[in-house]
Design a protein around this motif. Structure first.
Motif, short mmCIF file in Angstrom:
data_model
loop_
_atom_site.label_atom_id
_atom_site.label_comp_id
_atom_site.label_asym_id
_atom_site.label_seq_id
_atom_site.Cartn_x
_atom_site.Cartn_y
_atom_site.Cartn_z
N LEU A 24 2.36 8.11 10.27
CA LEU A 24 2.69 6.92 8.74
C LEU A 24 1.70 5.81 8.85
O LEU A 24 1.15 5.79 10.12
N HIS A 25 1.16 5.96 7.38
CA HIS A 25 0.51 4.56 7.57
C HIS A 25 0.87 3.83 8.17
O HIS A 25 2.48 3.41 8.07
N ASP A 26 -0.22 2.75 8.27
CA ASP A 26 0.52 1.29 8.87
C ASP A 26 1.43 0.88 8.49
O ASP A 26 1.89 -0.26 8.44
N SER A 27 0.85 0.34 6.69
CA SER A 27 1.67 -0.09 5.96
C SER A 27 3.02 0.52 5.98
O SER A 27 3.67 -0.22 4.81
N VAL A 28 3.34 1.50 6.08
CA VAL A 28 4.42 2.18 5.60
C VAL A 28 6.07 1.90 6.91
O VAL A 28 5.30 2.60 8.58
N ALA A 29 6.91 1.74 6.37
CA ALA A 29 7.60 1.48 7.64
C ALA A 29 7.39 0.03 8.26
O ALA A 29 7.28 0.60 9.33
N PRO A 30 6.25 -0.18 8.36
CA PRO A 30 5.18 -1.57 9.52
C PRO A 30 6.58 -1.29 10.58
O PRO A 30 7.46 -2.44 10.76
N ARG A 77 4.99 7.60 15.55
CA ARG A 77 5.24 7.86 14.18
C ARG A 77 4.51 8.96 13.04
O ARG A 77 3.96 9.24 12.24
N GLY A 78 3.68 9.78 14.12
CA GLY A 78 3.67 11.34 13.97
C GLY A 78 5.23 11.93 12.69
O GLY A 78 6.05 11.73 13.30
N ILE A 79 4.32 12.44 12.10
CA ILE A 79 5.01 12.84 11.49
C ILE A 79 6.25 13.91 12.00
O ILE A 79 7.67 14.36 11.54
#
Lengths: 232, 232
Positions: free
Chosen positions: A215-221, B137-139
């Motif tokens: 996940l990008h850091d900005s997603v569900a931070p 946070r990995g998929i």
């Protein structure tokens, strides 16, 4: 509509045996056709050794024909019984369920895309646990986290729409009155099975995931639990 | 010290076959005795039908003798292969691994207590995924969440001390240089296997869990992921 109902219990006279009858009847009463795979009675061989065996081909055809896959089982060690795991290990082959290339890019499609796209997947699960222990913050883990390998790692991975598990707890102590409620609840659930929302897992696209596929850091931070992979 | 090394891969010439050799050699060089169960070569029957069959009794005695259980497998559908799930379904019986009553209260002991208390449990897992996809946070989900049913729901449930998984990623593309590193890492890991800290799952006691066996509101407040069940 057409459903494939796959179930795994050593004893047909069990709660699970009764539930698959009730479920099939409910679907058929609503106009569905239903194909059934009773893995124990069929003597399904769960051991993956080689690819492409004849019994696997036949099961793949039966899955290909379905709009809805129902997978029903008793929760053993917080997972599926071995015979059902073997059905997945063998039937969900590369080239059929996954590693299906995108016609445009040639890259394999997964997590929201894949060989089984367009199908919905419902789990019907019986557990001896009390309800709270499989709920949020329950000691056994929330059922949607416990079943992550199946719901996200198998159904969503191959492009299916995973539905919230239909969980029946306290399954070792079911009296006739409770049984009537369980049967009614399952029938009602199946009536809406094609219209209820799927579990909102994020698709594997750049909006959510970076090039390492986290996940990008900005997603569900700041979130580190599995629910970070849910949209909204 | 005595270890039981249980592994599941259809091909003995695989990466998994090599890893169990390396692992057993490392333990024996450190003075351990090692018992090995190669589930595929043994032709282990994974189907639970009845209790207390003779082959199960023998496997229980072999597990009872071990200070350390190593469970080694390729990650198939984010879980164990069917043959290994069947080993757990059949060998981890009620009265042996769980539902062992507390001598004082008569209540069954579980989650930190149970029939297998005093043993450590290490998973050695190979996966085709890249490392980031099985990290936080990995998929694919963090490996400790993905393996929750095994680490918490099986090992911790029966009283064993679960260790952090020994995960080998990118397992489909291992060249000789990488293989040398993988072998070295496994040997080093095993040297410290009896002294490294266990995964700090909370025991099932009133300090952490309420009477419905979910976390008190005051414990890990606001957290809903599986990591809420870790102490500290």
């Amino acid at each position: 509509m057409h459903a494939l109902w796959v179930w795994a219990h050593p004893h047909a006279s069990s709660l699970n045996g009764r539930l698959q009858e009730v479920g099939r009847n409910a679907l058929e009463a609503a106009g569905w056709t239903v194909d059934e795979i009773d893995l124990y009675r069929e003597g399904f061989n769960p051991l993956l050794v080689e690819r492409g065996e004849a019994d696997v081909r036949r099961h793949q055809e039966r899955l290909r024909a379905a709009d809805l896959l129902v997978v029903q089982f008793p929760l053993w060690w917080y997972s599926v019984p071995a015979i059902l795991k073997g059905w997945i290990d063998r039937v969900f082959e590369s080239g059929f369920a996954f590693d299906v290339p995108d016609p445009e890019t040639g890259k394999p499609l997964k997590y929201g895309k894949g060989g089984l796209v367009g199908k919905r997947a419902l789990t019907v699960v019986t557990a001896g646990d009390r309800a709270a222990t499989l709920g949020p913050r329950g000691i056994s883990g929330h059922i949607e986290d416990v079943l992550w390998p199946l719901l996200h790692g198998t159904f969503w991975y191959t492009g299916m729409d995973p539905l919230r598990p239909h969980l029946i707890t306290d399954a070792d102590t079911v009296d006739p009155q409770v049984m009537a409620r369980i049967e009614g609840d399952l029938s009602v659930r199946l009536e809406g099975v094609m219209t209820e929302p799927r579990i909102a897992y994020r698709p594997m696209i750049e909006e959510h995931y970076d090039h390492t596929i986290k996940l990008h850091d900005s997603v569900a931070p700041g979130k580190d639990g599995l629910s970070a992979h849910l949209e909204g």
